[in-house]
Each structure stands twice: as C-alpha cells, then as structure tokens.
Design a protein around this motif. Structure first.
Motif, PDB file in Angstrom:
ATOM      1  N   GLY A 160       0.789  -1.322   0.151  1.00 17.94           N
ATOM      2  CA  GLY A 160      -0.100   0.172  -0.301  1.00 17.94           C
ATOM      3  C   GLY A 160       0.905   1.179   0.145  1.00 17.94           C
ATOM      4  N   LYS A 161       1.908   1.376   0.600  1.00 23.82           N
ATOM      5  CA  LYS A 161       2.641   2.413   0.861  1.00 23.82           C
ATOM      6  C   LYS A 161       3.252   2.578  -0.498  1.00 23.82           C
ATOM      7  N   ALA A 162       3.848   1.484  -1.066  1.00 25.72           N
ATOM      8  CA  ALA A 162       4.777   1.470  -2.208  1.00 25.72           C
ATOM      9  C   ALA A 162       3.715   2.332  -3.542  1.00 25.72           C
ATOM     10  N   ARG A 163       2.566   1.590  -3.528  1.00 25.89           N
ATOM     11  CA  ARG A 163       1.683   2.217  -4.321  1.00 25.89           C
ATOM     12  C   ARG A 163       1.297   3.702  -4.249  1.00 25.89           C
ATOM     13  N   ALA A 164       1.282   4.265  -3.018  1.00 27.84           N
ATOM     14  CA  ALA A 164       0.806   5.501  -2.585  1.00 27.84           C
ATOM     15  C   ALA A 164       2.177   6.263  -2.902  1.00 27.84           C
ATOM     16  N   ASN A 165       3.264   5.856  -2.862  1.00 24.67           N
ATOM     17  CA  ASN A 165       4.574   6.581  -3.148  1.00 24.67           C
ATOM     18  C   ASN A 165       4.582   6.573  -4.713  1.00 24.67           C
ATOM     19  N   SER A 166       4.332   5.698  -5.404  1.00 22.22           N
ATOM     20  CA  SER A 166       4.220   5.774  -6.902  1.00 22.22           C
ATOM     21  C   SER A 166       3.313   6.763  -7.634  1.00 22.22           C
ATOM     22  N   ILE A 167       2.181   6.668  -6.844  1.00 17.17           N
ATOM     23  CA  ILE A 167       1.081   7.635  -7.411  1.00 17.17           C
ATOM     24  C   ILE A 167       1.456   9.004  -6.955  1.00 17.17           C
ATOM     25  N   LEU A 168       2.058   9.312  -5.798  1.00 17.88           N
ATOM     26  CA  LEU A 168       2.631  10.761  -5.328  1.00 17.88           C
ATOM     27  C   LEU A 168       3.706  11.126  -6.404  1.00 17.88           C
ATOM     28  N   SER A 169       4.588  10.338  -6.781  1.00 18.82           N
ATOM     29  CA  SER A 169       5.687  10.582  -7.435  1.00 18.82           C
ATOM     30  C   SER A 169       5.391  10.899  -8.840  1.00 18.82           C
TER      31      SER A 169
END
Length: 271
Positions: A218-227
């Motif tokens: 979940g954190k990885a997907r959130a960071n990916s979307i944010l980036s």
C-alpha cells in the motif's frame, strides 16, 4: 367380697386380650413411607386398592402390613466393565430411585422387599456394561463422560419402568482406567495440545507477515502515485509559497537577489 377376686381375673384377662388385639389391629406409617396390606384369609396382597398412606390405620388382627420407603433413595455401586477394545474399566456410579407409589403393592407381590438387589443393581450393571462397551478408553477419559452417564440412565430406565420402579437420575462419579493406559492417553493429549499451540503461533506469524506485506504494498503504491503526480511546475509553485510565508516571519530578515537553481528565489541573511 369372695366374688371380687373371681371377677377381677377375667376382667384383667379380657383387658390384656383387648390390648393385644388393638396392638395387632393398628399400624402407624411414618412420614415418607407407604404400607402394603396383606390379607391372610383373603387374596393375599391387596393390589386393587390404594396403598396405606402416612399416619394411623386399623386393620384386622390377622392381616399384615409391609412398609416401604416412598422417598427418593440412592444406590452407589462400583463396577468393572470392558471398553470397546476389551480393556477393563472401573466405573463408580450412583442411581437415584424410588418405588412407584401407586404400584408399590405389585412391586411387593412380584419383586419383594429386597427389590434393590433383585432388580435395580442388575439393571444398572447391565446398562453400564452395554454402554461402556461402545467406547474406547480415550473417549471415556476425555469427552464422553456425560454421554455415557445419559445413556446408562436411558437404558436402565427402560428396564425399571416395567418393574414398578421410578429412576430419577444416574450419576457417573469416576471412571478409572488402567495406569498404563491413563499415562499413554495423558501423553497423547499433551502432545496434541502442544501441536495445537504451535499451529496457533505459526498461523499468527503468517497473518502478521501477510499484514506487513499488504501494508508495504500500500505504501509503495501511494509513493508511486505521489511521484507520478509531482511536476517541476508544482515544485516551483510550492517553493514560491514557502518563500512568501518565510518572508512574512518577524524573526527573519530576507534579502532576495537574482534567482536560484530551477528559477526559485535565492534567500540570504536568514536569522
């Protein structure tokens, strides 16, 4: 005066005879008991009339009354029976019983006063042997105690209902296995408990690992979307906003000259 002694003796004899007749003609039945009348010159045990209840009764002096306890009574018995695989099991059980009040005369006529030894004990022992013979020692030791108690009660009751006896309860107080069998069962139960405990810890660890994996994904997907959503223009805009807010601070003296890298203002002299 001479006639007085001659009259006194027959009177005394008559009084004595009367006392004997009255004593033979009366019976007192105590609380919790019931009487069965036996007519010596009649048909024997009287079964077509209600039994004699508590209190004082007058009967013919040549008849008899047999007293039975009508209250609930207890039978305790220790038995040796065989399990389904032929091992000897010691069973300690109790039965609560009482004669059927309205049929106590038939009970006396057909079974007699020692109906406990003639009927009840053989019935409960037969039922216990039949029931225990269906189970293994492991079942008897662990989870089937209540089941065999209920089954012994039901099978014994079927027999006693036809014998004018009311069975109220059967209680299995103790089931004793041979020491070697008991030790083996206890070891097996301990091993099963340890195995269940290990499986529980393993399942808990697996669930925790799965939770951490899901959280990391979940954190990885959130960071990916944010980036993916951050652009150079957005960074510049945020930088300008931060500079403006900093310039408003009373504790800061800001001198802006030229511009820094990426077109952002260059801030000097910040106290």
């Amino acid at each position: 005066m001479e006639r007085l002694p001659r009259l006194t003796i027959p009177v005394i004899i008559g009084i004595v005879v009367l006392i004997i007749i009255i004593a033979k003609s009366s019976v007192t039945i105590k609380s919790g008991h019931v009487g069965v009348l036996y007519e010596t010159f009649g048909k024997g045990v009287v079964t077509n009339k209600p039994p004699l209840g508590e209190g004082f009764h007058l009967i013919a002096p040549w008849n008899r009354v047999f007293i039975y306890e009508a209250r609930q009574q207890e039978l305790s018995d220790k038995m040796q029976v065989l399990s389904s695989n032929g091992l000897e099991i010691k069973l300690d059980a109790s039965a609560w019983y009482q004669p059927v009040y309205s049929d106590v005369a038939k009970l006396h006529q057909e079974k007699g006063e020692n109906y406990l030894q003639r009927v009840i004990m053989p019935a409960i022992r037969s039922a216990a042997r039949s029931v225990v013979g269906r189970y293994t020692p492991e079942q008897l030791y662990s989870s089937k105690r209540d089941a065999i108690q209920d089954e012994i009660f039901e099978e014994t009751k079927k027999i006693l209902d036809k014998q004018y006896i009311q069975l109220n309860e059967v209680l299995v107080r103790d089931v004793t296995l041979p020491p070697t069998i008991k030790d083996a069962i206890e070891r097996k139960l301990r091993q099963e408990q340890e195995s269940l405990e290990y499986e529980f810890r393993l399942e808990k660890a697996t669930k925790e690992a799965e939770r951490q994996r899901i959280e990391a994904e979940g954190k990885a997907r959130a960071n990916s979307i944010l980036s993916a959503s951050i652009t150079d223009n957005i960074l510049k805009e945020k930088g300008i906003q931060a500079t403006v807010e900093l310039s408003k601070s009373e504790n800061s003296k800001v001198i802006v000259i030229g511009s820094g890298k990426d077109g952002l203002p260059l801030i000097l002299g910040n106290n």
